[in-house]
Scaffold this motif. Structure first.
Motif, PDB file in Angstrom:
ATOM      1  N   ARG A 262      42.851  17.227  21.776  1.00 11.04           N
ATOM      2  CA  ARG A 262      44.090  17.412  21.016  1.00 11.04           C
ATOM      3  C   ARG A 262      44.436  18.906  20.977  1.00 11.04           C
ATOM      4  O   ARG A 262      43.818  19.683  20.230  1.00 11.04           O
ATOM      5  N   TYR A 263      45.418  19.263  21.821  1.00 12.15           N
ATOM      6  CA  TYR A 263      45.778  20.669  21.958  1.00 12.15           C
ATOM      7  C   TYR A 263      46.671  21.109  20.822  1.00 12.15           C
ATOM      8  O   TYR A 263      47.601  20.407  20.458  1.00 12.15           O
ATOM      9  N   PHE A 264      46.483  22.330  20.376  1.00 11.99           N
ATOM     10  CA  PHE A 264      47.429  22.931  19.440  1.00 11.99           C
ATOM     11  C   PHE A 264      48.552  23.587  20.282  1.00 11.99           C
ATOM     12  O   PHE A 264      49.159  22.888  21.068  1.00 11.99           O
ATOM     13  N   ASN A 265      48.842  24.854  20.177  1.00  8.53           N
ATOM     14  CA  ASN A 265      50.018  25.378  20.914  1.00  8.53           C
ATOM     15  C   ASN A 265      49.592  26.275  22.069  1.00  8.53           C
ATOM     16  O   ASN A 265      49.408  27.486  21.884  1.00  8.53           O
ATOM     17  N   PRO A 266      49.453  25.723  23.276  1.00  7.66           N
ATOM     18  CA  PRO A 266      49.021  26.533  24.413  1.00  7.66           C
ATOM     19  C   PRO A 266      50.112  27.504  24.861  1.00  7.66           C
ATOM     20  O   PRO A 266      51.264  27.108  25.042  1.00  7.66           O
ATOM     21  N   ILE A 267      49.733  28.762  25.030  1.00  9.95           N
ATOM     22  CA  ILE A 267      50.671  29.780  25.543  1.00  9.95           C
ATOM     23  C   ILE A 267      49.879  30.709  26.474  1.00  9.95           C
ATOM     24  O   ILE A 267      48.676  30.545  26.652  1.00  9.95           O
ATOM     25  N   GLY A 268      50.570  31.701  27.046  1.00 10.70           N
ATOM     26  CA  GLY A 268      49.882  32.635  27.930  1.00 10.70           C
ATOM     27  C   GLY A 268      49.880  32.125  29.357  1.00 10.70           C
ATOM     28  O   GLY A 268      50.539  31.135  29.691  1.00 10.70           O
ATOM     29  N   ALA A 269      49.147  32.824  30.193  1.00 12.55           N
ATOM     30  CA  ALA A 269      49.141  32.529  31.625  1.00 12.55           C
ATOM     31  C   ALA A 269      47.841  33.071  32.202  1.00 12.55           C
ATOM     32  O   ALA A 269      47.136  33.840  31.533  1.00 12.55           O
ATOM     33  N   HIS A 270      47.561  32.694  33.463  1.00 13.52           N
ATOM     34  CA  HIS A 270      46.386  33.270  34.118  1.00 13.52           C
ATOM     35  C   HIS A 270      46.579  34.776  34.250  1.00 13.52           C
ATOM     36  O   HIS A 270      47.696  35.249  34.509  1.00 13.52           O
ATOM     37  N   GLU A 271      45.481  35.524  34.100  1.00 12.52           N
ATOM     38  CA  GLU A 271      45.590  36.993  34.061  1.00 12.52           C
ATOM     39  C   GLU A 271      46.146  37.579  35.357  1.00 12.52           C
ATOM     40  O   GLU A 271      46.658  38.700  35.366  1.00 12.52           O
ATOM     41  N   SER A 272      46.085  36.830  36.457  1.00  6.61           N
ATOM     42  CA  SER A 272      46.638  37.316  37.729  1.00  6.61           C
ATOM     43  C   SER A 272      48.158  37.390  37.689  1.00  6.61           C
ATOM     44  O   SER A 272      48.767  38.059  38.528  1.00  6.61           O
ATOM     45  N   GLY A 273      48.776  36.658  36.770  1.00  4.58           N
ATOM     46  CA  GLY A 273      50.244  36.561  36.761  1.00  4.58           C
ATOM     47  C   GLY A 273      50.780  35.631  37.846  1.00  4.58           C
ATOM     48  O   GLY A 273      51.980  35.558  38.067  1.00  4.58           O
TER      49      GLY A 273
ATOM     50  N   LYS B 294      53.207  39.292  31.588  1.00  2.00           N
ATOM     51  CA  LYS B 294      52.854  39.595  32.983  1.00  2.00           C
ATOM     52  C   LYS B 294      53.392  38.487  33.899  1.00  2.00           C
ATOM     53  O   LYS B 294      53.975  38.757  34.956  1.00  2.00           O
ATOM     54  N   TRP B 295      53.188  37.249  33.511  1.00  2.00           N
ATOM     55  CA  TRP B 295      53.697  36.102  34.289  1.00  2.00           C
ATOM     56  C   TRP B 295      55.223  36.168  34.395  1.00  2.00           C
ATOM     57  O   TRP B 295      55.797  35.985  35.444  1.00  2.00           O
ATOM     58  N   GLN B 296      55.873  36.501  33.277  1.00  2.33           N
ATOM     59  CA  GLN B 296      57.337  36.551  33.254  1.00  2.33           C
ATOM     60  C   GLN B 296      57.865  37.644  34.189  1.00  2.33           C
ATOM     61  O   GLN B 296      58.865  37.456  34.870  1.00  2.33           O
ATOM     62  N   THR B 297      57.147  38.772  34.239  1.00  2.00           N
ATOM     63  CA  THR B 297      57.705  39.917  34.957  1.00  2.00           C
ATOM     64  C   THR B 297      57.137  40.122  36.360  1.00  2.00           C
ATOM     65  O   THR B 297      57.795  40.706  37.203  1.00  2.00           O
ATOM     66  N   GLN B 298      55.913  39.687  36.602  1.00  2.00           N
ATOM     67  CA  GLN B 298      55.286  40.015  37.891  1.00  2.00           C
ATOM     68  C   GLN B 298      54.996  38.830  38.769  1.00  2.00           C
ATOM     69  O   GLN B 298      54.426  38.963  39.833  1.00  2.00           O
ATOM     70  N   SER B 299      55.361  37.640  38.322  1.00  3.09           N
ATOM     71  CA  SER B 299      54.885  36.453  39.019  1.00  3.09           C
ATOM     72  C   SER B 299      55.612  36.171  40.304  1.00  3.09           C
ATOM     73  O   SER B 299      55.119  35.448  41.141  1.00  3.09           O
ATOM     74  N   GLY B 300      56.815  36.733  40.479  1.00  6.29           N
ATOM     75  CA  GLY B 300      57.610  36.267  41.606  1.00  6.29           C
ATOM     76  C   GLY B 300      57.872  34.786  41.426  1.00  6.29           C
ATOM     77  O   GLY B 300      57.829  34.018  42.375  1.00  6.29           O
ATOM     78  N   LYS B 301      58.130  34.395  40.158  1.00  5.63           N
ATOM     79  CA  LYS B 301      58.331  32.979  39.855  1.00  5.63           C
ATOM     80  C   LYS B 301      59.418  32.360  40.720  1.00  5.63           C
ATOM     81  O   LYS B 301      59.358  31.205  41.085  1.00  5.63           O
ATOM     82  N   GLN B 302      60.419  33.184  41.061  1.00  4.10           N
ATOM     83  CA  GLN B 302      61.530  32.660  41.847  1.00  4.10           C
ATOM     84  C   GLN B 302      61.081  32.227  43.241  1.00  4.10           C
ATOM     85  O   GLN B 302      61.770  31.485  43.905  1.00  4.10           O
ATOM     86  N   LEU B 303      59.877  32.675  43.670  1.00  2.00           N
ATOM     87  CA  LEU B 303      59.387  32.289  44.988  1.00  2.00           C
ATOM     88  C   LEU B 303      58.808  30.878  44.991  1.00  2.00           C
ATOM     89  O   LEU B 303      58.602  30.291  46.034  1.00  2.00           O
TER      90      LEU B 303
END
Ligand code: UD1
Length: 337
Positions: A175-186, A326-335
């Motif tokens: 039973r998860y509470f509120n997961p946030i964050g990302a892997h440290e690699s981004g 870091k995920w928001q800014t460095q992930s290249g999410k658009q890729l």
């Protein structure tokens, strides 16, 4: 030891795949990309330097699950694949019951057919609804308040009934509470489609300039600063909780529920404050009415998981916000395809 991960390209699934590969497990991953993208699978392998076997498939296709079990010697399953948006579940309850329940029934039927009885199930603290008291223990009454939550609560019931029918089953419902964050690699993180519903993805998109301001849903709760308090947990701590839960189910039988949370609550204003520090951006906000269905305070008593699974959350909200940014800014999410 081969472990099947359903929904392994999703937010919690992908981070768990990383921790499972790092722990030395062989992984068979299935996902239908209904709320994720194929590139995630490549990124999991890039982060870990290890390979996994991937099937693009839905659990609604029972023949496909059967084929996967006949192709591999699977010892255990971690089951994430499900729809998870509360608002959408209220609008489309049948879609939620159909997908979340039938998927699980199909999966369990095939597991039973192949004699695989080790299962870790992705549940949610949403099963507690509006709790009588905090911190919330696993003994708190279960009273989910929306179709999404009902599917989690019903699935937990189905899993209990399975164990009663056959004591070979070994099941942990997390039973998860509120997961946030990302892997440290981004390289991997939460990638909500459209406008986010949850607080941290929203704050993060305000900080990056994608959204103009945050709407704070109520500043008149009976809390220290009037805003809602939640138990935010770093996604990598949550992921390591799955590895510990899997180790547990492999050496026991029975059906158990575990709270995965930090045991600490933080308000919306606290989260904004920390996010401003890590991003060095101002988070503009506007106070709105309370969101229907929201509760004032929710945080876990994680002591059962601490003792039985030998697991505890290690990271604080600073690290959670830093890795989200870091995920928001460095992930290249658009890729991400
Ligand atoms: C929500 C879901 C819950 C689900 C969980 C994780 C609802 C009512 N509950 O929980 O079932 O298990 O996400 O996916 O949707 N907030 C704002 N502005 C925003 C967003 C949130 O002020 O734009 C506030 C909320 O009022 C709350 C806190 O931030 O006090 C956290 O909200 P959120 O991230 O949506 O999580 P939950 O409400 O705990």
């Amino acid at each position: 030891m081969a472990v099947l991960i359903t929904g392994g390209a999703g937010y919690i699934g992908s981070h768990t795949c990383v921790e499972m590969l790092n722990a030395g497990y062989e992984l068979i991953v299935i996902d239908n990309f209904s709320n994720s993208k194929p590139d995630v699978i490549e990124r999991i392998q890039k982060i870990t330097g290890k390979t996994l076997t991937f099937y693009e498939a839905t659990l609604l296709d029972k023949e496909m699950i059967d084929t996967i079990f006949s192709n591999h010697e699977i010892n255990a399953v971690i089951h994430f694949a499900a729809y998870k948006a509360v608002g959408e579940s209220v609008e489309k309850p049948l879609m939620y019951y159909q997908n979340n329940l039938i998927s699980t029934l199909n999966l369990c039927e095939i597991m039973d057919k192949y004699g695989v009885y080790n299962l870790v199930f992705s549940s949610s603290a949403t099963v507690y609804g509006n709790p009588d008291r905090v911190p919330i223990t696993e003994e708190s009454p279960l009273r989910a308040t929306n179709p999404y939550g009902h599917t989690k609560q019903m699935t937990e019931q189905i899993l209990q009934d399975l164990f009663i029918s056959n004591p070979m089953w070994s099941i942990a419902s997390l039973r998860y509470f509120n997961p946030i964050g990302a892997h440290e690699s981004g390289l991997i993180g939460e990638d909500p489609t459209g406008i986010p519903n949850n607080l941290l993805p929203y704050i993060s998109q305000v900080a990056s300039g994608k959204l103009p301001h945050l709407n704070i849903f109520g500043d008149d709760y009976e809390t220290n600063d009037g805003t809602g308090i939640r138990d935010y947990i770093h996604i990598m701590d949550l992921a390591s909780g799955h590895v510990k839960a899997l180790e547990h189910v492999l050496v026991t039988t029975g059906v158990e529920a575990f709270n995965l949370g930090t045991g600490k609550g933080h308000s919306v204003f606290e989260m904004i404050d920390v996010f401003e520090q890590v991003s060095k951006k101002q988070i503009k906000y506007s106070i709105q009415e309370r969101r229907p269905g929201d509760i004032a305070v929710c945080f876990a008593d994680p002591s059962k998981a601490n003792h039985v699974l030998q697991w505890s959350a290690k990271r604080g909200i600073y690290e959670m916000c830093k890795d989200t940014w870091k995920w928001q800014t460095q992930s290249g999410k658009q890729l991400i395809r």
